[in-house]
Design an enzyme around this catalytic site. Structure first.
Site, PDB file in Angstrom:
ATOM      1  N   GLU A   1      19.933  35.013  -7.318  1.00  0.00           N
ATOM      2  CA  GLU A   1      20.580  33.721  -7.116  1.00  0.00           C
ATOM      3  C   GLU A   1      19.783  32.680  -7.895  1.00  0.00           C
ATOM      4  OE1 GLU A   1      21.872  32.876  -3.170  1.00  0.00           O
ATOM      5  OE2 GLU A   1      21.899  30.720  -3.510  1.00  0.00           O
TER       6      GLU A   1
ATOM      7  N   LYS B   1      16.572  31.776   6.849  1.00  0.00           N
ATOM      8  CA  LYS B   1      17.551  30.716   6.589  1.00  0.00           C
ATOM      9  C   LYS B   1      18.709  30.968   7.546  1.00  0.00           C
ATOM     10  CE  LYS B   1      20.834  29.037   3.058  1.00  0.00           C
ATOM     11  NZ  LYS B   1      21.287  29.110   1.659  1.00  0.00           N
TER      12      LYS B   1
ATOM     13  N   GLU C   1      24.670  26.565   5.195  1.00  0.00           N
ATOM     14  CA  GLU C   1      25.590  26.956   4.128  1.00  0.00           C
ATOM     15  C   GLU C   1      26.322  28.257   4.446  1.00  0.00           C
ATOM     16  OE1 GLU C   1      22.903  26.883   0.763  1.00  0.00           O
ATOM     17  OE2 GLU C   1      23.384  24.770   0.413  1.00  0.00           O
TER      18      GLU C   1
ATOM     19  N   ARG D   1      13.328  27.905   7.573  1.00  0.00           N
ATOM     20  CA  ARG D   1      13.735  26.853   6.644  1.00  0.00           C
ATOM     21  C   ARG D   1      14.427  25.693   7.346  1.00  0.00           C
ATOM     22  NH1 ARG D   1      17.184  27.954   2.234  1.00  0.00           N
ATOM     23  NH2 ARG D   1      15.993  27.124   0.512  1.00  0.00           N
TER      24      ARG D   1
ATOM     25  N   ARG E   1      24.362  13.837   4.831  1.00  0.00           N
ATOM     26  CA  ARG E   1      23.653  15.109   4.878  1.00  0.00           C
ATOM     27  C   ARG E   1      22.131  14.919   4.918  1.00  0.00           C
ATOM     28  NH1 ARG E   1      24.241  19.476   0.013  1.00  0.00           N
ATOM     29  NH2 ARG E   1      22.150  20.373   0.119  1.00  0.00           N
TER      30      ARG E   1
ATOM     31  N   LYS F   1      12.185  21.519   2.105  1.00  0.00           N
ATOM     32  CA  LYS F   1      12.350  21.136   0.698  1.00  0.00           C
ATOM     33  C   LYS F   1      11.761  19.751   0.463  1.00  0.00           C
ATOM     34  CE  LYS F   1      16.478  23.861  -0.076  1.00  0.00           C
ATOM     35  NZ  LYS F   1      17.604  24.105  -0.983  1.00  0.00           N
TER      36      LYS F   1
ATOM     37  N   ASP G   1      18.536  18.448  -2.146  1.00  0.00           N
ATOM     38  CA  ASP G   1      18.414  19.788  -2.713  1.00  0.00           C
ATOM     39  C   ASP G   1      17.839  19.783  -4.134  1.00  0.00           C
ATOM     40  OD1 ASP G   1      18.629  22.526  -2.807  1.00  0.00           O
ATOM     41  OD2 ASP G   1      20.777  22.581  -3.185  1.00  0.00           O
TER      42      ASP G   1
ATOM     43  N   GLU H   1      16.864  24.889 -10.967  1.00  0.00           N
ATOM     44  CA  GLU H   1      18.272  24.952 -10.595  1.00  0.00           C
ATOM     45  C   GLU H   1      19.060  23.708 -11.020  1.00  0.00           C
ATOM     46  OE1 GLU H   1      18.863  25.778  -6.460  1.00  0.00           O
ATOM     47  OE2 GLU H   1      20.995  25.294  -6.528  1.00  0.00           O
TER      48      GLU H   1
ATOM     49  N   GLU I   1      15.685  13.122 -16.684  1.00  0.00           N
ATOM     50  CA  GLU I   1      16.228  12.169 -15.711  1.00  0.00           C
ATOM     51  C   GLU I   1      17.071  11.111 -16.419  1.00  0.00           C
ATOM     52  OE1 GLU I   1      13.356   9.700 -13.658  1.00  0.00           O
ATOM     53  OE2 GLU I   1      14.658   9.572 -11.900  1.00  0.00           O
TER      54      GLU I   1
END
Ligand SMILES: *[C@@H]1O[C@H](CO)[C@@H](O)[C@H](O)[C@H]1NC(C)=O
Ligand SMILES: *[C@@H]1O[C@H](CO)[C@@H](O)[C@H](O)[C@H]1NC(C)=O
Ligand SMILES: *[C@@H]1O[C@H](CO)[C@@H](O)[C@H](O)[C@H]1NC(C)=O
Ligand SMILES: *[C@@H]1O[C@H](CO)[C@@H](O)[C@H](O)[C@H]1NC(C)=O
Ligand SMILES: *[C@@H]1O[C@H](CO)[C@@H](O)[C@H](O)[C@H]1NC(C)=O
Ligand SMILES: *[C@@H]1O[C@H](CO)[C@@H](O)[C@H](O)[C@H]1NC(C)=O
Ligand SMILES: *[C@@H]1O[C@H](CO)[C@@H](O)[C@H](O)[C@H]1NC(C)=O
Ligand SMILES: *[C@@H]1O[C@H](CO)[C@@H](O)[C@H](O)[C@H]1NC(C)=O
Ligand SMILES: *[C@@H]1O[C@H](CO)[C@@H](O)[C@H](O)[C@H]1NC(C)=O
Ligand SMILES: *[C@@H]1O[C@H](CO)[C@@H](O)[C@H](O)[C@H]1NC(C)=O
Ligand SMILES: *[C@@H]1O[C@H](CO)[C@@H](O)[C@H](O)[C@H]1NC(C)=O
Ligand SMILES: *[C@@H]1O[C@H](CO)[C@@H](O)[C@H](O)[C@H]1NC(C)=O
Length: 836
Positions: A173, A293, A297, A330, A347, A371, A376, A404, A522
């Site tokens: 992943e 986890k 999700e 997590r 969120r 995190k 994310d 990612e 950025e």
């Protein structure tokens, strides 16, 4: 300090494929005086070949041989042979050599390194520490550093883990460097050579555990056959001082064990997990622990049974406690069916809402893995407020070596400066200094456990991550996990010398472009705290700002015709800012005191809102995207000046990637600028946006065997339209008479490179071929490819210095392949020094 003067460097090393990473032990030639500083013997105090101390001896031998062509024998007994390197634990040393003095206290995994006496002393608190000290000494040797040093080094925290998101079918992943080195066809691979090589790399950066399977876990890992495989993997890691951990699927008792439930408080479930845990530890007695986890999700979790997250974490914690294991749980728990019409939905609030009230209810061996930001791994986020909301609970910070949302491994983005901003942030908990690094390591609240975990996507590619340059991120992660106060630039320079040698121009160039790379990314992806404006529904790679909004995922921008940003204030918004300690909350509550790089994270403002520069928000967007793309062009120019100074194989690989990035940064720039121009209707004061004088649209050319195609999202094609071949088996032609003044131009062609085929394009000027290329980047670059014409597949190729006369005919012939219809967007003829 004795250094450089005694070294004469070999011009260029042999071709290199990246497999050895920063542990190349590449030859340095040096004078006799430098040789007199090299040890002529190695003494290690353990004869067991699988012990870290024995491994340290082998590494030293290989290093001295490789770097200085010096053949040195390893012995295991004698203590004080002069001019030796002596490696062992403090206890082993005392036994062999008697008392030692002058060594400060060492913490677990710590070491003492001294090059001052007649022997080099490398003494670990444990064997792992001795191996760490050895790699540190070898790093000095490989950098030609013969300084006399004597120091103790201790870890900032006991948890220095990496998380692999490897699936049992061998896919990864967010993997962009080939398939898994661990799994294939539902099982652990037979040949673990690459795992051994990975273990070396991880040990050299002081990583002490690796979770080998994806957090979206497959319960079949728990089958007896697969647990045997896990044991083989653990055997490979153990000599390097690395423990193995496993990700669990919360529903396993039901989906894999055949029970009617996976309720964490159900006796049969507890019994089932305890049986599994016993089986695991039977095979891997030093298993590090579990990673979980759940309720995230779509993953199953305790909420199915109205149980708390603490009930779930404690179930596993009690299971591994007798074996000394820990549970990394997590904090990435959130509802992904939020409704944007509700101004208060957010969120970002989720982690604190789910975990704060459970503080103190977790077992001692539970660590909440958080995190760095509340959403994310975005290009810019404030630090997660959960760090400030758990006092009696151990925690670890979760980082991503995997890029990612940061251009994946096809864009150069050195992430350590981002991590440093997070680690150095002072949360001012209870109005006292509270650096995030001190909070997560456990120092601030005197917690025993703590540290960090990074998601790492190494694959079977010889470069590991898919790109040589991305390896600086893995290296830097280990360095910061050990010592968060290390400097991002100094870390980078160590990595560069170890990876590319000691040439000063190479060092300066890689330093400059790497240190610029995050700010530049950025600038052309998403600024002012609006997040990486990528496609969050599909590949997380190219631009697609509209994908952030109008769905339940909650990565919203709330952009409309007049305004943009998430109102996270307490006074009028989602109240997220109130989750921080008083002083920080006050800073973020007020638009005037919110740092501008986070303006749109915390506030919803008009596009015409003025920044401290005097620019409006929208003009800042336009300008930043132009500046960012412009600076990215410079990366390529700077790299090309290194030709002949870097081995040809890596030189060409990096050149190719940077060349691609120059093109994709322009695609980002134009997509984002087109999108917000279209939405707001506010023109660019610089008259660049939607105004490309040197551009010729493909759809405006004379087309044969090509037809127009409306691209979605519209902003990822110039004029929203591209062309594709009318058939997938015969070539199409697009031609045009050039109306620009005669002169020398760089020719840029924007096309789409989809997976599903390898189209070929050829460009002619008056029937004279001037360039050709193939759409095969799904095999030559390192990001998730796309099957559509969009911001992920949009690509630019350049042909430099083409002499053109007004009236010449430019013709492109596109040969489709498979399902890739040789798509074209536009060509640009750029006079020298012009960036369209
Ligand atoms: C040598 O290493 C083995 C394997 O790690 C370990 O079991 C043993 O205790 C070590 N010996 C000494 C003398 O420390
Ligand atoms: C040599 O290595 C030591 C120990 O890591 C370090 O403190 C010193 O700064 C290094 N010297 C140079 C010039 O890099
Ligand atoms: C789990 O692994 C098994 C065996 O490889 C496979 O058949 C199954 O599809 C996997 N399950 C998921 C959800 O990926
Ligand atoms: C786990 O359960 C199985 C089936 O009941 C049993 O045969 C096995 O001995 C148990 N293993 C352990 C380690 O408890
Ligand atoms: C969980 O609680 C909710 C409301 O408190 C209730 O409606 C639901 O039936 C409960 N679910 C289970 C599985 O107990
Ligand atoms: C979101 O809320 C609005 C207003 O209550 C409602 O009309 C809409 O159907 C909701 N959307 C979803 C996806 O639930
Ligand atoms: C943390 O634990 C200490 C000692 O048990 C207790 O006094 C304190 O109230 C707890 N703090 C929180 C925030 O739970
Ligand atoms: C590694 O990845 C690069 C870029 O995707 C590719 O060109 C190369 O063929 C791969 N090499 C191996 C050995 O997989
Ligand atoms: C306050 O929130 C409302 C939505 O509830 C929003 O329309 C308005 O713009 C906000 N006001 C300010 C000053 O941000
Ligand atoms: C934002 O723009 C709207 C519409 O143009 C206007 O009514 C409002 O006053 C503006 N808000 C601020 C704070 O300037
Ligand atoms: C935005 O794009 C849409 C669809 O392409 C178009 O109809 C509209 O005119 C554009 N608006 C502006 C301001 O360019
Ligand atoms: C060509 O396109 C047709 C129609 O879209 C499709 O059925 C066929 O599979 C394609 N051929 C190849 C080689 O992909």
């Amino acid at each position: 300090m004795q250094l450089l003067g005694f070294l004469v460097f070999l011009g260029v090393a042999a071709a290199e494929d990246g497999l050895k990473g920063w542990l190349r032990y590449a030859p340095l030639t040096c004078s006799d005086r430098c040789h007199s500083n090299l040890p002529s013997g190695i003494v290690t105090f353990n004869t067991t070949t699988t012990s870290p101390v024995y491994v340290a001896g082998t590494e030293l031998q290989n290093g001295l041989q490789g770097i200085y062509k010096k053949n040195v024998q390893v012995t295991h007994k004698k203590c004080n042979t002069a001019s030796s390197v002596v490696v062992g634990t403090l206890d082993q040393y005392r036994q062999a050599c008697g008392a030692v003095s002058g060594i400060p206290d060492l913490e677990e995994d710590g070491f003492w390194l001294s090059t001052k006496g007649s022997n080099v002393q490398i003494l670990g608190q444990n064997e792992r520490g001795a191996l760490y000290g050895t790699f540190e000494y070898l790093s000095m040797l490989a950098q030609g550093n013969f300084s006399k040093v004597a120091y103790a080094s201790n870890p900032s925290a006991p948890i220095r883990w990496v998380n692999q998101w490897d699936n049992m079918d061998g896919s990864i992943e967010r993997g962009y460097g080939g398939p898994s080195i661990f799994f294939k066809n539902g099982q652990i691979v037979q040949d673990l050579t690459r795992v051994t090589e990975y273990a070396r790399l991880l040990a050299s950066i002081k990583i002490n555990a690796v979770v080998i399977n994806n957090v979206n876990a497959n319960a079949t890992l728990l089958s007896p056959t697969n647990l045997e495989g896990v044991a083989r993997v653990a055997d490979v890691f153990r000599p390097y001082g690395i423990q193995v951990g496993l990700s669990l699927n919360f529903a396993s008792p039901q989906t894999f064990g055949g029970l009617g439930t996976f309720d964490p408080l159900d006796a049969s479930v507890i019994e089932w997990w305890s049986n599994i845990t016993a089986q695991v530890y039977e095979r891997v007695p030093d298993m590090a622990g579990y990673l979980v986890k759940a309720d995230s999700e779509g993953q199953p979790g305790p909420q199915t049974y109205n149980r708390t997250l603490a009930d779930a974490a404690n179930l596993f914690a009690k299971g591994v406690q007798p074996y000394g294991g820990i549970v990394m749980y997590r904090a990435f728990v959130y509802d992904h069916h939020l409704n944007e019409t509700n101004w208060r939905d957010d969120r970002a609030n989720a982690a604190v809402e789910f975990f704060k009230h459970l503080d103190g209810e977790f077992e001692d061996n539970v660590v909440i893995q958080i995190k760095y930001g509340p959403i994310d791994f975005q290009v810019r986020e404030p630090v997660s407020p959960l760090f400030a909301n758990l006092v009696n609970t151990s925690m670890a910070i979760e980082l991503q070596v995997t890029q990612e949302y940061l251009g994946q491994q096809s864009h150069l983005v050195y992430v350590a400066p981002l991590w440093k901003e997070i680690l150095n942030f002072d949360l001012r908990i209870d109005q006292k200094p509270s650096l995030v690094s001190d909070v997560v390591t456990g120092k601030r609240f005197k917690r025993k456990l703590g540290g960090s975990a990074a998601v790492v996507n190494v694959g079977t590619n010889s470069t590991w991550l898919g790109s040589h340059m991305s390896m600086s991120n893995l290296y830097a992660y280990g360095r910061l996990a050990w010592n968060p106060s290390d400097d991002a630039e100094e870390i980078l320079q160590d990595w560069t010398r170890l990876t590319f040698g000691l040439n000063q121009k190479v060092l300066d160039t890689i330093t400059r472009i790497s240190m610029d790379s995050w700010p530049v990314y950025e600038q052309y992806s998403g600024n002012l705290g609006i997040q990486t404006l990528t496609d969050i529904i599909y590949t997380h790679y190219g631009p697609s700002p509209a994908s952030q909004d109008n769905n339940g995922w909650g990565q919203w921008t709330r952009a409309d015709q007049t305004s943009i940003g998430m109102d996270r204030t307490v006074s009028n918004g989602t109240r997220f800012s109130g989750q921080y300690p008083k002083e920080i909350a006050a800073m973020y509550e007020d638009v005037e005191t919110t740092p501008e790089e986070l303006l749109l994270w915390f506030h919803h403002v008009n596009y015409t809102h003025r920044l401290s520069s005097g620019k409006t928000v929208i003009q800042h967007f336009y300008d930043s995207h132009y500046t960012g793309a412009q600076r990215a062009q410079g990366f390529l120019d700077q790299w090309e000046a290194l030709q002949g100074k870097v081995d040809p194989e890596r030189y060409e690989h990096v050149r190719r990637f940077l060349d691609y990035q120059t093109g994709h940064s322009i695609i980002w720039r134009d997509a984002i600028n087109n999108f917000y121009y279209n939405l707001s209707g506010i023109p660019d004061e610089g008259q660049r946006v939607d105004h490309h004088p040197w551009c010729i649209e493909a759809e405006s050319m004379k087309l044969e065997g090509y037809k127009t195609y409306d691209v979605t999202p519209f902003e990822t094609a110039s004029g929203a339209v591209a062309i594709v071949t009318t058939s997938n088996s015969t070539a199409g032609t697009a031609s045009t008479k050039i109306q620009f003044p005669s002169g020398t131009y760089d020719l840029a062609v924007n096309y789409y490179d989809l997976y599903g085929g390898k189209s070929q394009w050829k460009v002619y000027l008056n029937d004279r071929p001037i360039g050709q290329w193939v759409g095969n980047s799904e095999e030559t670059l390192s990001h998730t490819p796309s099957i559509y014409l969009d911001g992920h597949s949009a690509t630019r190729v350049k042909f430099r210095k083409i002499k053109v006369k007004r009236g010449d005919t430019l013709k492109i012939i596109g040969m489709p392949d498979g399902t890739e219809p040789a798509p074209l967007d536009y060509v640009a003829l750029l006079p020298a020094g012009t960036l369209d």
